[in-house]
Design a protein around this motif. Structure first.
Motif, PDB file in Angstrom:
ATOM      1  N   GLU A 191      47.155  52.044  34.305  1.00  0.00           N
ATOM      2  CA  GLU A 191      45.157  51.809  33.635  1.00  0.00           C
ATOM      3  C   GLU A 191      46.267  50.317  33.040  1.00  0.00           C
ATOM      4  O   GLU A 191      47.508  50.461  32.512  1.00  0.00           O
TER       5      GLU A 191
ATOM      6  N   TYR B 207      43.642  57.695  35.485  1.00  0.00           N
ATOM      7  CA  TYR B 207      42.708  57.876  36.305  1.00  0.00           C
ATOM      8  C   TYR B 207      42.553  56.832  37.058  1.00  0.00           C
ATOM      9  O   TYR B 207      42.209  55.102  37.061  1.00  0.00           O
ATOM     10  N   HIS B 208      42.482  56.968  38.767  1.00  0.00           N
ATOM     11  CA  HIS B 208      42.457  55.694  39.279  1.00  0.00           C
ATOM     12  C   HIS B 208      40.983  55.393  40.548  1.00  0.00           C
ATOM     13  O   HIS B 208      41.277  54.574  41.810  1.00  0.00           O
ATOM     14  N   GLY B 209      40.053  56.188  40.293  1.00  0.00           N
ATOM     15  CA  GLY B 209      39.126  56.857  41.563  1.00  0.00           C
ATOM     16  C   GLY B 209      39.520  58.190  42.188  1.00  0.00           C
ATOM     17  O   GLY B 209      40.530  58.667  41.551  1.00  0.00           O
TER      18      GLY B 209
ATOM     19  N   VAL C 186      40.631  47.671  37.085  1.00  0.00           N
ATOM     20  CA  VAL C 186      39.026  47.468  37.037  1.00  0.00           C
ATOM     21  C   VAL C 186      38.189  48.082  36.328  1.00  0.00           C
ATOM     22  O   VAL C 186      36.946  47.320  36.303  1.00  0.00           O
ATOM     23  N   ALA C 187      38.272  48.683  34.963  1.00  0.00           N
ATOM     24  CA  ALA C 187      37.671  49.242  34.111  1.00  0.00           C
ATOM     25  C   ALA C 187      37.984  47.769  33.010  1.00  0.00           C
ATOM     26  O   ALA C 187      36.463  47.348  32.058  1.00  0.00           O
TER      27      ALA C 187
ATOM     28  N   LYS D 247      34.505  47.171  39.360  1.00  0.00           N
ATOM     29  CA  LYS D 247      33.203  47.428  37.993  1.00  0.00           C
ATOM     30  C   LYS D 247      32.742  45.417  37.374  1.00  0.00           C
ATOM     31  O   LYS D 247      31.977  45.180  38.172  1.00  0.00           O
TER      32      LYS D 247
ATOM     33  N   SER E  65      34.852  48.985  46.508  1.00  0.00           N
ATOM     34  CA  SER E  65      34.980  50.065  45.057  1.00  0.00           C
ATOM     35  C   SER E  65      36.707  49.715  44.249  1.00  0.00           C
ATOM     36  O   SER E  65      37.519  49.432  44.780  1.00  0.00           O
ATOM     37  N   GLY E  66      36.630  50.180  43.114  1.00  0.00           N
ATOM     38  CA  GLY E  66      37.728  49.924  42.336  1.00  0.00           C
ATOM     39  C   GLY E  66      38.974  51.623  43.317  1.00  0.00           C
ATOM     40  O   GLY E  66      40.005  50.722  43.320  1.00  0.00           O
ATOM     41  N   ALA E  67      38.046  52.424  43.342  1.00  0.00           N
ATOM     42  CA  ALA E  67      39.019  53.247  44.675  1.00  0.00           C
ATOM     43  C   ALA E  67      39.358  52.568  45.323  1.00  0.00           C
ATOM     44  O   ALA E  67      40.995  52.760  45.248  1.00  0.00           O
TER      45      ALA E  67
ATOM     46  N   ASP F  42      46.014  48.564  37.238  1.00  0.00           N
ATOM     47  CA  ASP F  42      45.173  48.893  37.671  1.00  0.00           C
ATOM     48  C   ASP F  42      44.171  48.275  36.768  1.00  0.00           C
ATOM     49  O   ASP F  42      43.143  49.294  34.583  1.00  0.00           O
TER      50      ASP F  42
ATOM     51  N   TRP G   5      30.110  50.718  32.360  1.00  0.00           N
ATOM     52  CA  TRP G   5      31.295  50.211  32.323  1.00  0.00           C
ATOM     53  C   TRP G   5      31.335  48.756  33.409  1.00  0.00           C
ATOM     54  O   TRP G   5      32.475  48.428  34.347  1.00  0.00           O
TER      55      TRP G   5
HETATM   56  C1  LIG Z   1      35.851  53.338  37.587  1.00  0.00           C
HETATM   57  C2  LIG Z   1      37.700  52.935  37.896  1.00  0.00           C
HETATM   58  C3  LIG Z   1      37.732  52.954  39.071  1.00  0.00           C
HETATM   59  C4  LIG Z   1      37.478  53.621  39.828  1.00  0.00           C
HETATM   60  O1  LIG Z   1      36.055  52.468  40.254  1.00  0.00           O
HETATM   61  P1  LIG Z   1      35.223  52.877  41.313  1.00  0.00           P
HETATM   62  O2  LIG Z   1      34.168  51.191  41.761  1.00  0.00           O
HETATM   63  O3  LIG Z   1      34.323  54.124  40.647  1.00  0.00           O
HETATM   64  O4  LIG Z   1      36.524  53.561  42.661  1.00  0.00           O
HETATM   65  C5  LIG Z   1      39.520  53.004  39.144  1.00  0.00           C
HETATM   66  N1  LIG Z   1      40.439  52.825  37.787  1.00  0.00           N
HETATM   67  C6  LIG Z   1      39.673  52.382  36.759  1.00  0.00           C
HETATM   68  C7  LIG Z   1      40.444  52.746  35.879  1.00  0.00           C
HETATM   69  C8  LIG Z   1      38.532  53.100  36.432  1.00  0.00           C
HETATM   70  O5  LIG Z   1      37.934  52.812  35.190  1.00  0.00           O
END
Ligand SMILES: *Cc1c(COP(=O)(O)O)cnc(C)c1O
Length: 452
Positions: free
Chosen positions: A217, A146-148, A253-254, A280, A112-114, A251, A54
């Motif tokens: 998200e 989901y957030h990491g 991130v994705a 990401k 990182s996203g987490a 969030d 992703w």
């Molecule tokens: C991948 C993801 C994360 C975590 O990101 P990392 O870089 O893998 O730690 C957090 N939130 C969402 C919505 C994601 O898809």
């Protein structure tokens, strides 16, 4: 040589999110990449159907991105962001603020996203303390979110398969349902949305005085199975957070950086987050940079004489890394030069047509898509939506078959993820969907009518 490497990989590695017994049965070592394809050590080529988990935007070995890193390398690879800054981290911050929703005016980097989510949680928690409302300590999270994988991010996560085992380690909070139209009884998006907003409002009415923030998200739950939120849900959540004085942590991130056909997915509903996590796609899939963006109001609550103890004591060794920030800047320049966001929006209409052709397959229960973020849910019965028995691992076997046929992705249970790089052409999208279709047919034709 290749045999030796594979033996070494089995002997020394422990891979993330991987049952190593599965890896040992189906090892894979990537050696190179070009465009939207990667090549393994045996020379077999695969479409990168999930953008290297992703991340990837312009394909692999994009000349301009490679050059940006080499150019930065001639200056310096890394210094630190603790108490000082560097050139690309500063310029990237300006760019991020320019591109992000208007209310966001400050950038806090991580890797990182987490981590970007952990930082958002800490900021929200400490914000209320700093402005003398220390009773606001709890978080509301979305079911199936989901957030990491770090403990704070897991605490606001809610996917049983990944998170349940860590239950005793998590901090407590509130969980509210997300409108999941396909799996709902009514199947009606408006009804699903309004029921969920109602439950959220009840909770806020009763507990808002102790709630610091809500995490969500943006527009689609990714790891939770590509669950697209019905129109008006995200903006409805924003309105409730405002009404009950709760911070909204979005969030992205994705979904950020063009993935859904907007620069950030919250733009689909003109939502202004109080805190926003990105990662990401920020470096085009090259290097680990992430960031937490926030408002001037939150930033100001931490700004005071040192003795007032309002500082945010959080940081990581590689925060603001120059190579990462330099490639992120070039990535964002290419977004403009190559009209990436508009192109994704345009090509995703064609992708919708392609995916629509899978709908007639007996095993395809639902197809969910927003931009280049897609999930195809496989079911044992289309009529009853009955899933396959979990032990059959249909999703896993379909993706293994896809690998055979020359395309990589990872399933989410029995949801086949399709997240191609933004730069994928119409021809490449067509070829990838054809592989997915063939794999689904081959794997499910023998088991379609099997009942648990
Ligand atoms: C991948 C993801 C994360 C975590 O990101 P990392 O870089 O893998 O730690 C957090 N939130 C969402 C919505 C994601 O898809």
């Amino acid at each position: 040589m290749t045999h030796e490497l594979i033996e070494k990989s089995k002997k020394y590695l422990w891979l993330p999110f991987t049952q190593m017994k599965d890896y040992d049965e189906n090892p894979l070592i990537i050696e190179s990449g070009n465009g939207i394809k990667v090549k393994d050590i045996n020379g077999k080529e695969y479409y990168d159907g999930f953008s290297a988990l992703w991340l990837n935007v312009h394909g692999h070995r994009k000349k301009e991105l490679d050059e940006a890193i080499k150019k930065q390398l001639d200056l310096i690879a890394h210094s630190t962001l603790l108490g000082m800054t560097n050139v690309p981290a500063t310029e990237l911050a300006e760019k991020l603020i320019e591109l992000s929703p208007e209310k966001l005016s400050r950038v806090f980097y991580s890797d990182s996203g987490a981590e970007a989510m952990e930082i958002a949680l800490k900021m929200a928690f400490q914000y209320w303390k700093n402005i003398d409302k220390p009773e606001k300590q709890k978080f509301i999270a979305m079911q199936n979110g989901y957030h990491g994988d770090t403990i704070g991010a897991v605490s606001v996560g809610s996917i049983d398969l990944y998170h349940q085992v860590y239950g005793p380690l998590m901090f407590e909070g509130f969980k509210v349902p997300i409108p999941d139209v396909y799996h709902s009884n009514s199947g009606d998006p408006v009804q699903c949305r309004d029921e969920c907003l109602h439950i959220l409002e009840q909770l806020l009415m009763e507990h808002h005085h102790q709630i610091a923030a809500l995490t969500i998200e943006s527009m689609i739950q990714g790891a939770g199975g590509m669950i697209v939120m019905p129109e008006g849900f995200l903006s409805g959540v924003r309105a409730l957070c405002t009404k009950y004085d709760v911070l909204m942590i979005v969030d992205e991130v994705a979904t950020g950086f063009g993935r859904t056909g907007k620069m950030f997915a919250c733009e689909h509903e003109d939502v202004q987050p109080d805190l926003m996590a990105v990662g990401k796609g920020i470096t085009g899939g090259y290097l680990p940079i992430a960031a937490t963006l926030t408002t001037e109001a939150i930033y100001t609550a931490f700004y005071d004489d040192y003795q007032k103890r309002k500082t945010l004591f959080h940081g990581h060794s590689y925060t603001g890394n120059q190579l990462g920030c330099a490639v992120a800047l070039e990535n964002l320049r290419l977004f403009e030069a190559e009209n990436i966001v508009e192109e994704v929006a345009k090509k995703s209409e064609y992708l919708q047509l392609l995916l629509g052709e899978l709908q007639s397959l007996p095993a395809v229960g639902d197809i969910r898509q927003i931009g280049f973020m897609c999930g195809v849910e496989l079911v044992s019965s289309k009529e009853t939506k009955e899933p396959y028995p979990a032990e059959k691992r249909i999703g896993y076997h379909v993706t293994l078959k896809m690998r055979d046929l020359g395309m990589l992705t990872r399933p989410l249970g029995d949801v086949i993820v399709f997240m191609p790089p933004h730069a994928s052409t119409m021809e490449e999208l067509y070829a990838m969907v054809a592989i997915m279709k063939e794999a689904i047919i081959e794997v499910t034709s023998g088991v379609t009518n099997v009942r648990a």
